[in-house]
Design a protein around this motif. Structure first.
Motif, short mmCIF file in Angstrom:
data_model
loop_
_atom_site.label_atom_id
_atom_site.label_comp_id
_atom_site.label_asym_id
_atom_site.label_seq_id
_atom_site.Cartn_x
_atom_site.Cartn_y
_atom_site.Cartn_z
N ILE A 34 -30.36 4.91 -15.06
CA ILE A 34 -28.89 4.56 -15.66
C ILE A 34 -28.40 5.75 -16.22
N LYS A 35 -27.31 5.89 -15.79
CA LYS A 35 -26.27 7.04 -16.26
C LYS A 35 -25.41 6.48 -17.33
N ILE A 60 -32.74 -7.10 -23.65
CA ILE A 60 -32.17 -6.05 -23.43
C ILE A 60 -30.77 -6.58 -22.59
N LEU A 61 -29.73 -6.41 -23.41
CA LEU A 61 -28.61 -6.85 -23.05
C LEU A 61 -27.70 -5.82 -21.99
N GLY A 62 -26.44 -6.25 -21.70
CA GLY A 62 -25.74 -5.28 -20.91
C GLY A 62 -25.73 -5.44 -19.25
N ARG A 63 -24.55 -5.37 -18.46
CA ARG A 63 -24.57 -5.91 -17.30
C ARG A 63 -23.79 -5.08 -16.28
N ASP A 64 -22.94 -4.17 -16.78
CA ASP A 64 -22.16 -3.08 -15.90
C ASP A 64 -22.99 -1.77 -16.28
N LEU A 65 -22.99 -1.02 -14.97
CA LEU A 65 -23.95 0.27 -14.96
C LEU A 65 -23.54 1.15 -13.67
N SER A 66 -23.91 2.39 -13.99
CA SER A 66 -23.87 3.32 -12.98
C SER A 66 -25.13 4.25 -12.90
N GLY A 67 -25.57 4.63 -11.82
CA GLY A 67 -26.82 5.44 -12.04
C GLY A 67 -27.23 6.11 -10.58
N ILE A 68 -28.66 6.45 -10.79
CA ILE A 68 -29.21 7.09 -9.55
C ILE A 68 -30.46 6.17 -9.19
N VAL A 69 -30.55 6.08 -7.56
CA VAL A 69 -31.73 5.36 -7.32
C VAL A 69 -32.74 6.25 -7.20
N LEU A 70 -33.86 6.00 -7.97
CA LEU A 70 -35.11 6.68 -7.92
C LEU A 70 -36.23 6.32 -7.04
N LYS A 71 -36.44 5.08 -6.82
CA LYS A 71 -37.48 4.50 -5.95
C LYS A 71 -36.63 3.26 -5.24
N THR A 72 -37.40 2.80 -3.89
CA THR A 72 -37.05 1.68 -3.30
C THR A 72 -38.07 0.76 -2.83
N GLY A 93 -31.16 -8.63 -12.66
CA GLY A 93 -32.23 -7.40 -12.96
C GLY A 93 -33.22 -7.73 -14.04
N SER A 94 -34.14 -6.73 -13.81
CA SER A 94 -35.46 -6.79 -14.67
C SER A 94 -34.89 -6.96 -16.17
N ASN A 95 -34.23 -6.17 -16.50
CA ASN A 95 -33.42 -6.32 -17.96
C ASN A 95 -31.75 -6.22 -17.95
N GLY A 96 -31.14 -5.88 -19.00
CA GLY A 96 -29.94 -5.63 -19.07
C GLY A 96 -29.66 -3.94 -18.94
N SER A 97 -28.57 -3.64 -19.09
CA SER A 97 -28.16 -1.93 -18.72
C SER A 97 -28.03 -1.29 -19.99
N ASN A 98 -28.74 -1.84 -20.96
CA ASN A 98 -28.91 -1.00 -22.26
C ASN A 98 -30.17 -0.56 -22.44
N ALA A 99 -30.43 0.41 -21.44
CA ALA A 99 -31.75 0.89 -21.37
C ALA A 99 -31.75 2.09 -20.45
N GLU A 100 -32.80 2.83 -20.30
CA GLU A 100 -32.91 3.82 -19.29
C GLU A 100 -33.09 3.75 -17.78
N LEU A 101 -34.07 2.34 -17.63
CA LEU A 101 -34.25 2.32 -16.15
C LEU A 101 -33.88 0.72 -16.03
N ILE A 102 -33.74 0.51 -14.64
CA ILE A 102 -33.47 -1.00 -14.44
C ILE A 102 -33.92 -1.29 -12.95
N ALA A 103 -34.64 -2.47 -12.77
CA ALA A 103 -34.79 -2.77 -11.20
C ALA A 103 -33.90 -3.92 -10.73
N LEU A 104 -33.30 -3.82 -9.72
CA LEU A 104 -32.38 -4.50 -9.14
C LEU A 104 -32.71 -4.81 -7.67
#
Length: 335
Positions: A34-35, A60-72, A93-104
């Motif tokens: 997540i960027k 871990i709250l938050g729902r809007d995000l932008s970022g880079i795909v690391l792994k598929t 998601g695995s969690n909300g967007s108030n984090a460094e990573l998320i699985a979607l």
């Protein structure tokens, strides 16, 4: 990874920074770095234990995000590592967007517009998907007369620009200040399409702007007492569109007496099913929006970067939203 975790429902003092395990991805999922993430009213409502709380599995709250795909995942063909994306994570998601990573799930991600920053892209998903779903679900047509509340708000202003793209221009909306009125005029509305909601006898004055005709469609982006005004100017058997789910009992009575069709707009509804066709609409609609931004049909939303990744930034975002004191979409930069 690091994440801002809500220890228990209640005030903003319940947030803390923690080191938590990195999310693992399934065969149809991707791991996103997540960027940037933006804040929405639903965030503080969930923090307080509001209606959507039981639908959220992570603290871990938050729902809007932008970022880079690391792994598929093994079955993901639509995305690859390095792709720049944006998403509305909701309950998927695995969690909300108030984090460094998320699985979607891969089928809810859209491509980040190339001409927008991370923060600008993170401000799009919730308001953009809500506005687009409103137009699609209600099958709005250029010939209809439409009244909307809160046109200068985040979703309202996005809706106006998107409606103009689809040649839906017969819109009248409310404003509560000269600044809001000027903003709406900058969006392309004429002064006679805007009415100050602080006036008395508001229903009559709104109808006067519409040649004394009741409206085909009324869209409520605000809720509360203004929903009663929106219900009051709707024609018999018209369509009432409820965005915040905050209509009053008086408004619901007016709508029932008018035999109105009530359309509820909950963009997370497609997340409540495993049907691929419905899930895919997240990705499809985000990519439609991405193209419109890249073609400069739509302009970036005003963004207020309130800070880097920290508990303080999350607390500030929630507080500003609760106090209705925000200017532009509130965004937190990450990494």
């Amino acid at each position: 990874m690091k994440a801002i975790v809500l220890k228990t429902h209640g005030g903003v003092e319940n947030f803390e920074l923690r080191e938590v395990p990195d999310p693992e991805i399934g065969k149809n999922e991707v791991l996103v770095q997540i960027k940037a993430c933006s804040f929405n009213p639903a965030d503080y409502q969930i923090r307080q234990g509001g209606p959507e709380t039981n639908m959220v599995s992570s603290m871990i709250l938050g729902r809007d995000l932008s970022g880079i795909v690391l792994k598929t995942g093994k079955k993901v063909n639509s995305l690859k590592a390095g792709d720049e994306v944006m998403a509305y994570s909701s309950i998927m998601g695995s969690n909300g967007s108030n984090a460094e990573l998320i699985a979607l799930p891969a089928n809810i991600l859209g491509k980040k517009p190339k001409n927008l920053s991370w923060s600008q892209a993170a401000a799009i998903p919730v308001v953009g998907l809500t506005a687009l779903q409103t137009i699609k679900q209600t099958n709005l047509k250029p010939e209809q007369n439409i009244f909307i509340t809160g046109g200068s708000g985040g979703v309202g202003s996005f809706f106006i620009k998107l409606a103009q793209h689809f040649r839906i221009n017969n819109i009248i909306t409310t404003a509560g200040s000269e600044k809001s009125k000027e903003y709406l005029i900058d969006l392309g509305l004429k002064a006679e399409q805007i009415i100050d909601y602080r006036q008395e006898d508001l229903v009559r004055k709104i109808l006067e702007l519409n040649a004394d005709k009741y409206f085909d469609v009324c869209i409520d982006f605000v809720g509360g007492n203004i929903s009663e005004i929106a219900a009051g100017v709707l024609k018999i058997k018209g369509t009432f569109v409820d965005i915040p789910f905050l209509t009053t009992s008086t408004a619901r009575t007016i709508l029932f007496n008018k035999s109105a069709t009530v359309q509820n707009i909950a963009i997370y509804s497609n997340a409540l099913t495993e049907e691929a066709e419905l899930r895919n609409q997240f990705s499809e609609n985000l990519n439609i929006l991405s193209q419109l931004f890249e073609q400069e049909v739509l302009e970036p939303l005003p963004v207020n970067e309130i800070g880097d990744f920290s508990v303080k930034t999350v607390q500030t975002g929630h507080t500003l939203l609760e106090q209705n004191a925000m200017k532009g979409k509130l965004v937190m930069r990450i990494n």
